[in-house]
Write a protein that holds these residues in place. Structure first.
Motif, mmCIF file in Angstrom:
data_model
loop_
_atom_site.group_PDB
_atom_site.id
_atom_site.type_symbol
_atom_site.label_atom_id
_atom_site.label_comp_id
_atom_site.label_asym_id
_atom_site.label_seq_id
_atom_site.Cartn_x
_atom_site.Cartn_y
_atom_site.Cartn_z
ATOM 1 N N LEU A 106 14.275 -18.335 -75.058
ATOM 2 C CA LEU A 106 15.438 -18.634 -75.895
ATOM 3 C C LEU A 106 15.979 -17.285 -76.327
ATOM 4 O O LEU A 106 15.273 -16.505 -76.985
ATOM 5 N N ILE A 107 17.206 -16.982 -75.924
ATOM 6 C CA ILE A 107 17.806 -15.695 -76.270
ATOM 7 C C ILE A 107 18.781 -15.930 -77.413
ATOM 8 O O ILE A 107 19.692 -16.759 -77.307
ATOM 9 N N THR A 108 18.568 -15.195 -78.506
ATOM 10 C CA THR A 108 19.341 -15.416 -79.719
ATOM 11 C C THR A 108 19.469 -14.132 -80.528
ATOM 12 O O THR A 108 18.701 -13.194 -80.347
ATOM 13 N N GLY A 109 20.426 -14.140 -81.420
ATOM 14 C CA GLY A 109 20.552 -13.078 -82.416
ATOM 15 C C GLY A 109 20.248 -13.623 -83.801
ATOM 16 O O GLY A 109 20.351 -12.902 -84.789
ATOM 17 N N ASP A 110 19.870 -14.890 -83.890
ATOM 18 C CA ASP A 110 19.620 -15.578 -85.156
ATOM 19 C C ASP A 110 18.264 -15.168 -85.738
ATOM 20 O O ASP A 110 17.225 -15.436 -85.150
ATOM 21 N N LYS A 111 18.298 -14.542 -86.907
ATOM 22 C CA LYS A 111 17.060 -14.045 -87.524
ATOM 23 C C LYS A 111 16.081 -15.168 -87.852
ATOM 24 O O LYS A 111 14.870 -14.987 -87.753
ATOM 25 N N ASP A 112 16.591 -16.335 -88.246
ATOM 26 C CA ASP A 112 15.695 -17.457 -88.549
ATOM 27 C C ASP A 112 14.912 -17.885 -87.312
ATOM 28 O O ASP A 112 13.718 -18.187 -87.399
ATOM 29 N N LEU A 113 15.560 -17.913 -86.173
ATOM 30 C CA LEU A 113 14.864 -18.254 -84.930
ATOM 31 C C LEU A 113 13.974 -17.115 -84.463
ATOM 32 O O LEU A 113 12.849 -17.342 -84.011
ATOM 33 N N LEU A 114 14.461 -15.883 -84.585
ATOM 34 C CA LEU A 114 13.682 -14.729 -84.115
ATOM 35 C C LEU A 114 12.374 -14.548 -84.887
ATOM 36 O O LEU A 114 11.400 -14.049 -84.323
ATOM 37 N N THR A 115 12.324 -14.973 -86.140
ATOM 38 C CA THR A 115 11.076 -14.835 -86.903
ATOM 39 C C THR A 115 9.973 -15.710 -86.322
ATOM 40 O O THR A 115 8.795 -15.437 -86.538
ATOM 41 N N LEU A 116 10.347 -16.739 -85.567
ATOM 42 C CA LEU A 116 9.336 -17.608 -84.947
ATOM 43 C C LEU A 116 8.661 -16.921 -83.756
ATOM 44 O O LEU A 116 7.526 -17.248 -83.424
ATOM 45 N N GLU A 117 9.355 -16.007 -83.087
ATOM 46 C CA GLU A 117 8.903 -15.214 -81.940
ATOM 47 C C GLU A 117 8.409 -16.031 -80.754
ATOM 48 O O GLU A 117 8.971 -15.980 -79.698
ATOM 49 N N LYS A 120 4.661 -22.672 -79.079
ATOM 50 C CA LYS A 120 4.368 -23.649 -78.013
ATOM 51 C C LYS A 120 4.815 -23.154 -76.639
ATOM 52 O O LYS A 120 5.440 -23.875 -75.876
ATOM 53 N N GLY A 121 4.543 -21.903 -76.333
ATOM 54 C CA GLY A 121 4.865 -21.343 -75.019
ATOM 55 C C GLY A 121 6.292 -20.856 -74.862
ATOM 56 O O GLY A 121 6.645 -20.294 -73.836
ATOM 57 N N LEU A 122 7.135 -21.066 -75.868
ATOM 58 C CA LEU A 122 8.529 -20.623 -75.818
ATOM 59 C C LEU A 122 8.645 -19.254 -76.467
ATOM 60 O O LEU A 122 8.263 -19.071 -77.615
ATOM 61 N N LYS A 123 9.186 -18.290 -75.715
ATOM 62 C CA LYS A 123 9.447 -16.969 -76.274
ATOM 63 C C LYS A 123 10.869 -16.934 -76.793
ATOM 64 O O LYS A 123 11.804 -17.323 -76.090
ATOM 65 N N ILE A 124 11.024 -16.454 -78.023
ATOM 66 C CA ILE A 124 12.338 -16.332 -78.655
ATOM 67 C C ILE A 124 12.633 -14.851 -78.796
ATOM 68 O O ILE A 124 11.912 -14.136 -79.510
ATOM 69 N N ILE A 125 13.665 -14.389 -78.084
ATOM 70 C CA ILE A 125 13.911 -12.954 -77.988
ATOM 71 C C ILE A 125 15.390 -12.621 -78.174
ATOM 72 O O ILE A 125 16.256 -13.474 -78.059
ATOM 73 N N THR A 126 15.643 -11.343 -78.413
ATOM 74 C CA THR A 126 17.008 -10.822 -78.541
ATOM 75 C C THR A 126 17.577 -10.502 -77.148
ATOM 76 O O THR A 126 16.816 -10.378 -76.175
#
Length: 138
Positions: A106-117, A120-126
């Motif tokens: 999941l590519i995002t600039g959202d800080k709330d989502l990015l704090t989850l990192e 469940k196997g999903l990487k949340i990145i910038t």
């Protein structure tokens, strides 16, 4: 090939500005990864682009939405039972789409989502981190 979901803010930044989100969006259009989206994200994107502050013609907005539709696979969201400590309830649909599509990133600039990192196997990145990963894979 990586399965990727772009958050609404990535699309908005890519459409309105130059920079790393535009490079990520171009990779979607160039089929560098498999892109997924939901109707909820498409609706949010269209509503955001139509805001008077952006002064975008409706023809441009409709063309852009059509291009994104053709470059992505549309997923029907399955409701999540657990929101994994997400602070902003307006981001729930993003996680629902990510898990419904079973994406790798999941590519995002959202800080709330990015704090989850990683959940469940999903990487949340910038976008920056994605571009580094892409460079390492080359």
């Amino acid at each position: 090939m990586l399965k990727v979901l772009l958050d609404t803010n990535i699309y908005i930044s890519a459409i309105l500005f130059n920079g790393k989100p535009r490079l990520v969006f171009q990779d979607l259009l160039d089929d560098i990864f498999i892109g997924y989206i939901s109707n909820e994200i498409l609706d949010e994107l269209e509503e955001t682009l139509a805001k008077p502050k952006f002064k975008l013609p409706n023809d441009f907005i409709q063309f852009t939405i059509a291009e994104i539709r053709s470059a992505t696979t549309i997923i029907k969201n399955k409701p999540l039972k657990d929101y994994m400590n997400l602070r902003d309830r307006y981001d729930f649909h993003i996680l629902e789409t990510a898990f419904s599509a079973n994406v790798d990133l999941l590519i995002t600039g959202d800080k709330d989502l990015l704090t989850l990192e990683k959940i469940k196997g999903l990487k949340i990145i910038t976008p920056d981190k994605y571009l580094r990963i892409k460079e390492d894979l080359s």
